[in-house]
Design a protein around this motif. Structure first.
Motif, PDB file in Angstrom:
ATOM      1  N   THR A   1       0.775  -1.335   0.146  1.00 30.46           N
ATOM      2  CA  THR A   1      -0.022   0.019  -0.159  1.00 30.46           C
ATOM      3  C   THR A   1       0.941   1.188   0.059  1.00 30.46           C
ATOM      4  N   LEU A   2       2.098   1.169   0.206  1.00 29.61           N
ATOM      5  CA  LEU A   2       3.024   2.227   0.272  1.00 29.61           C
ATOM      6  C   LEU A   2       3.175   2.885  -1.250  1.00 29.61           C
ATOM      7  N   ALA A   3       3.360   4.203  -1.339  1.00 31.80           N
ATOM      8  CA  ALA A   3       3.143   4.883  -2.684  1.00 31.80           C
ATOM      9  C   ALA A   3       4.380   4.391  -3.631  1.00 31.80           C
ATOM     10  N   ASP A   4       5.532   4.074  -2.893  1.00 31.97           N
ATOM     11  CA  ASP A   4       6.687   3.451  -3.705  1.00 31.97           C
ATOM     12  C   ASP A   4       6.891   1.915  -3.780  1.00 31.97           C
ATOM     13  N   ALA A   5       5.747   1.311  -3.543  1.00 30.59           N
ATOM     14  CA  ALA A   5       5.853  -0.148  -3.565  1.00 30.59           C
ATOM     15  C   ALA A   5       5.826  -0.400  -4.912  1.00 30.59           C
ATOM     16  N   ALA A   6       6.861  -1.399  -5.183  1.00 29.51           N
ATOM     17  CA  ALA A   6       7.177  -2.063  -6.595  1.00 29.51           C
ATOM     18  C   ALA A   6       5.784  -3.086  -6.676  1.00 29.51           C
ATOM     19  N   VAL A   7       5.488  -2.964  -8.071  1.00 28.07           N
ATOM     20  CA  VAL A   7       4.287  -4.085  -8.274  1.00 28.07           C
ATOM     21  C   VAL A   7       5.024  -5.426  -8.716  1.00 28.07           C
ATOM     22  N   GLU A   8       4.863  -6.371  -7.726  1.00 33.07           N
ATOM     23  CA  GLU A   8       5.435  -7.676  -7.791  1.00 33.07           C
ATOM     24  C   GLU A   8       4.793  -8.800  -8.880  1.00 33.07           C
ATOM     25  N   GLY A   9       3.617  -8.246  -9.290  1.00 36.75           N
ATOM     26  CA  GLY A   9       3.126  -9.260 -10.240  1.00 36.75           C
ATOM     27  C   GLY A   9       1.720  -8.830 -10.771  1.00 36.75           C
TER      28      GLY A   9
ATOM     29  N   LEU B   1      -4.342  -2.615  -5.776  1.00 35.33           N
ATOM     30  CA  LEU B   1      -4.939  -3.939  -6.040  1.00 35.33           C
ATOM     31  C   LEU B   1      -5.470  -3.790  -7.575  1.00 35.33           C
ATOM     32  N   ALA B   2      -5.872  -2.816  -7.886  1.00 35.32           N
ATOM     33  CA  ALA B   2      -6.307  -2.493  -9.285  1.00 35.32           C
ATOM     34  C   ALA B   2      -5.149  -2.479 -10.168  1.00 35.32           C
ATOM     35  N   ARG B   3      -4.047  -1.819  -9.956  1.00 33.40           N
ATOM     36  CA  ARG B   3      -2.825  -1.791 -10.667  1.00 33.40           C
ATOM     37  C   ARG B   3      -2.285  -3.140 -10.875  1.00 33.40           C
ATOM     38  N   ARG B   4      -2.710  -4.307 -10.107  1.00 32.97           N
ATOM     39  CA  ARG B   4      -2.321  -5.550 -10.106  1.00 32.97           C
ATOM     40  C   ARG B   4      -3.035  -6.523 -11.163  1.00 32.97           C
ATOM     41  N   LEU B   5      -4.085  -6.124 -11.439  1.00 33.60           N
ATOM     42  CA  LEU B   5      -5.070  -6.520 -12.359  1.00 33.60           C
ATOM     43  C   LEU B   5      -4.697  -7.065 -13.832  1.00 33.60           C
ATOM     44  N   ARG B   6      -4.632  -7.977 -14.280  1.00 39.85           N
ATOM     45  CA  ARG B   6      -3.876  -8.266 -15.410  1.00 39.85           C
ATOM     46  C   ARG B   6      -4.758  -7.618 -16.672  1.00 39.85           C
ATOM     47  N   ASP B   7      -6.045  -7.810 -16.792  1.00 32.70           N
ATOM     48  CA  ASP B   7      -6.568  -7.408 -17.871  1.00 32.70           C
ATOM     49  C   ASP B   7      -8.429  -7.260 -17.590  1.00 32.70           C
ATOM     50  N   ALA B   8      -9.068  -7.025 -18.636  1.00 37.55           N
ATOM     51  CA  ALA B   8     -10.549  -6.733 -18.570  1.00 37.55           C
ATOM     52  C   ALA B   8     -11.378  -7.888 -18.100  1.00 37.55           C
TER      53      ALA B   8
END
Ligand code: SAM
Length: 218
Positions: A73-81, A107-114
């Motif tokens: 949830t940290l602003a600078d957290a890398a997206v791991e997958g 969590l939205a940033r980590r969703l693969r596709d539609a």
């Protein structure tokens, strides 16, 4: 859990019709209650939590899942997958509103596709449920004891948070219509019948203490 497991099985079955592979993330997985149920039904399972203590307990239950101790949830957290299915259970109610918002955004940033989905619940947080009779008592108790105010999150606030994260609510399901005490007093078959009958029922479901949302990218 019986209602939640049925809902999750339906989401996975529906996803299987559209995807050959399901990469799954259980955010705030705690002791692994949800991930241990789903890990056999997906192709790859990842559990994330900030507590190594919780993750150790989850790892004891798990068979195939990998576990990561980090704060996404940290602003600078890398997206791991990127994931096809993400669950977030029993986290939103106790999180402050900023944390709630950043968690949903991440969590939205980590969703693969539609075709990917986030299934998120707010457990026991709906004040417009059987809990309404206790709301004044909880507020008064907090006021007199100087402790923190009780955590309630309205449906409207949850929906606003989800939308602000860039997600669209595909389905909402309300459940948890009778209190734990009444549930234990009633014969189990009656209690389950009431819960199953009312779960997701139009209009009435807004009165469930627990609210679950199946969300996709806008
Ligand atoms: C009530 S438990 C829910 C566990 C599990 N999801 C379930 O439904 O049984 C809440 C969990 O959220 C975790 N948590 C709190 N803040 C977090 C954060 N910023 N990132 C990841 N996990 C967090 C806690 O460590 C705890 O394990």
């Amino acid at each position: 859990m019986p209602l939640e497991s049925t809902i999750l099985e339906e989401v996975v079955a529906h996803m299987r019709q559209r995807k050959t592979r399901i990469d799954y993330l259980d955010f705030a997985c705690g002791t692994g209650r949800i991930i241990s149920f789903l890990e056999d039904k997906v192709d790859k399972a990842t559990g994330i939590d900030v507590s190594q203590f919780m993750l150790n307990r989850a790892a004891n239950k798990g068979k195939r899942a990998r576990f990561l101790c980090r704060d996404i949830t940290l602003a600078d957290a890398a997206v791991e997958g990127q994931y096809d299915l993400i669950t977030c259970f029993r986290f939103l109610k106790n999180a402050e509103s900023d944390l709630r918002q950043s968690a949903m955004t991440q969590l939205a940033r980590r969703l693969r596709d539609a075709e990917s989905r986030v299934v998120v619940n707010c457990h026991g947080g709906n004040p417009f449920s059987f809990k309404i009779v206790l709301v004044p008592y909880h507020w008064l108790k907090a006021l007199l004891s100087g402790q923190g105010y009780p955590k309630y999150v309205t449906n409207g606030r949850l929906r606003k948070t989800i939308h602000k994260a860039g997600l669209h609510i595909e389905k909402s399901i309300g459940y948890g219509f009778i209190s734990g005490k009444l549930f234990n007093l009633l014969p189990l078959t009656w209690a389950l019948w009431i819960e199953r009958t009312l779960c997701g029922a139009p209009f009435i479901q807004a009165l469930g203490a627990n609210q679950l949302f199946v969300c996709k990218l806008k």
